[in-house]
Design an enzyme around this catalytic site. Structure first.
Site, PDB file in Angstrom:
ATOM      1  N   ASP A 130      -4.835  -3.134   6.143  1.00  0.00           N
ATOM      2  CA  ASP A 130      -5.443  -4.423   5.785  1.00  0.00           C
ATOM      3  C   ASP A 130      -6.810  -4.165   5.164  1.00  0.00           C
ATOM      4  OD1 ASP A 130      -3.321  -5.943   6.816  1.00  0.00           O
ATOM      5  OD2 ASP A 130      -4.133  -5.762   8.838  1.00  0.00           O
ATOM      6  N   LEU A 131      -6.922  -4.366   3.878  1.00  0.00           N
ATOM      7  CA  LEU A 131      -8.132  -4.041   3.135  1.00  0.00           C
ATOM      8  C   LEU A 131      -9.351  -4.715   3.749  1.00  0.00           C
ATOM      9  CD1 LEU A 131      -9.220  -2.637   0.566  1.00  0.00           C
ATOM     10  CD2 LEU A 131      -8.850  -4.801  -0.643  1.00  0.00           C
ATOM     11  N   ASP A 132     -10.399  -3.928   3.991  1.00  0.00           N
ATOM     12  CA  ASP A 132     -11.684  -4.404   4.514  1.00  0.00           C
ATOM     13  C   ASP A 132     -11.578  -5.038   5.902  1.00  0.00           C
ATOM     14  OD1 ASP A 132     -12.715  -3.610   2.085  1.00  0.00           O
ATOM     15  OD2 ASP A 132     -12.746  -5.622   1.226  1.00  0.00           O
ATOM     16  N   GLU A 133     -10.486  -4.790   6.620  1.00  0.00           N
ATOM     17  CA  GLU A 133     -10.298  -5.408   7.932  1.00  0.00           C
ATOM     18  C   GLU A 133     -10.322  -4.382   9.060  1.00  0.00           C
ATOM     19  OE1 GLU A 133     -10.170  -8.544   8.551  1.00  0.00           O
ATOM     20  OE2 GLU A 133      -9.865  -9.439   6.576  1.00  0.00           O
TER      21      GLU A 133
ATOM     22  N   GLY B 231     -13.875  -7.925  -0.758  1.00  0.00           N
ATOM     23  CA  GLY B 231     -13.304  -7.719  -2.073  1.00  0.00           C
ATOM     24  C   GLY B 231     -14.313  -7.280  -3.116  1.00  0.00           C
TER      25      GLY B 231
END
Length: 294
Positions: free
Chosen positions: A224-227, A199
């Site tokens: 999926d953010l940053d995943e 984040g």
């Protein structure tokens, strides 16, 4: 002689390597480099073979002749001409260190890509991009116009024939629809050593935890953010005496290097998706050579 490579993903089975080697030899091709990985956990097999066509066999003929092996081993396979540079659209906001690094690496031939467009939601780097004879597109993004902005972005990608989108510190979240449409073809640089400190303000988070190592992560973008599956990572050592701004400054160099290495691996067809992970095979000899050394 033309240099090609073949990439293969399939369920693990006996005889795959022998079948591929025999096929290439029978079609007048000489293997110059080969890497493979058999994932015992997933039962998947991954292989990249670099070879030269000594008798003039072209991609179309090789692809047609290889079809029975694809069926036999249930392969996902592709032949690539290594002389053909991958077309890339770079997206950037207001942090330009990664963009500037990529422009330089491409200019000296250290990255086997052609930057066909740069997209930004700000005008900060228009001059640098235009001076490099690359089309620059400023596409503003707000909550109200996000669908229209993404449609404009995708039009640039499609019109330029780009194979890959690179988010070089582009500070906008892409929609699920765009992530799915470009699955496996968007690479991001995250200024943190994922999966830690996700984040916003990861360096501030790292400073608050008193870490001794900070790093950067380049990964494929998913909904999926940053995943997304991680391609490349690296770190730099810090001490208690450094401040959050020191972390940012030290991190910039790591980010640029990590992103460049991830793009290099992708452009050389060395990255295989393996569920939520990747298999990244080593580079072939001379893969890091550039046209302008020194």
């Amino acid at each position: 002689m033309t240099q090609y490579c073949l990439t293969v993903t399939c369920p693990s089975a006996r005889g795959i390597i022998a079948a591929i080697s025999t096929f290439l030899a029978d079609h007048g091709c000489n293997i110059t480099d080969s890497s493979q990985f058999d994932d015992l956990d997933t039962g998947q097999f991954f292989m990249r073979v670099a070879f030269v066509s000594e008798q003039g066999a072209g991609l179309t003929d090789l692809e047609a002749a290889f079809a029975p092996l694809i069926q036999q081993f249930a392969m996902q396979a592709a032949f690539h001409d290594e002389a053909q540079k991958m077309k890339v659209v770079v997206m950037v906001s207001r942090f330009g260190h990664c963009l500037n690094d990529l422009l330089y690496r491409v200019r000296i031939g250290a990255l086997p890509v052609e930057i066909v467009a740069v997209i930004s939601n700000h005008m900060d780097y228009q001059k640098a991009v235009v001076n490099a004879d690359i089309p620059f597109h400023c596409i503003k993004v707000t909550k109200e116009n996000k669908p229209d902005a993404e449609a404009a972005i995708m039009k640039v990608v499609e019109d330029s024939g780009a194979d890959l989108i690179v988010l070089a510190r582009y500070m906008q979240i892409l929609s699920d629809e765009m992530c799915q449409k470009m699955s496996g073809r968007i690479i991001n640089i995250h200024h943190s050593f994922l999966p830690s400190f996700k984040g916003a303000n990861p360096y501030k988070q790292a400073y608050a935890r008193g870490v001794k190592l900070i790093g950067a992560t380049s990964h494929y973008v998913t909904a999926d953010l940053d995943e997304g599956p991680i391609i490349e990572q690296d770190i730099v050592r810090v001490t208690h005496a450094q401040s959050p701004t020191d972390y940012v400054s030290l991190g910039r160099d790591v980010e640029a290097q990590v992103l460049a290495r991830a793009i290099h691996a992708h452009a050389h067809h060395r990255v295989f998706l393996n569920g939520n992970k990747t298999v990244v095979v080593p580079a072939s000899p001379n893969a890091y050579g550039s046209e302008k050394m020194g």
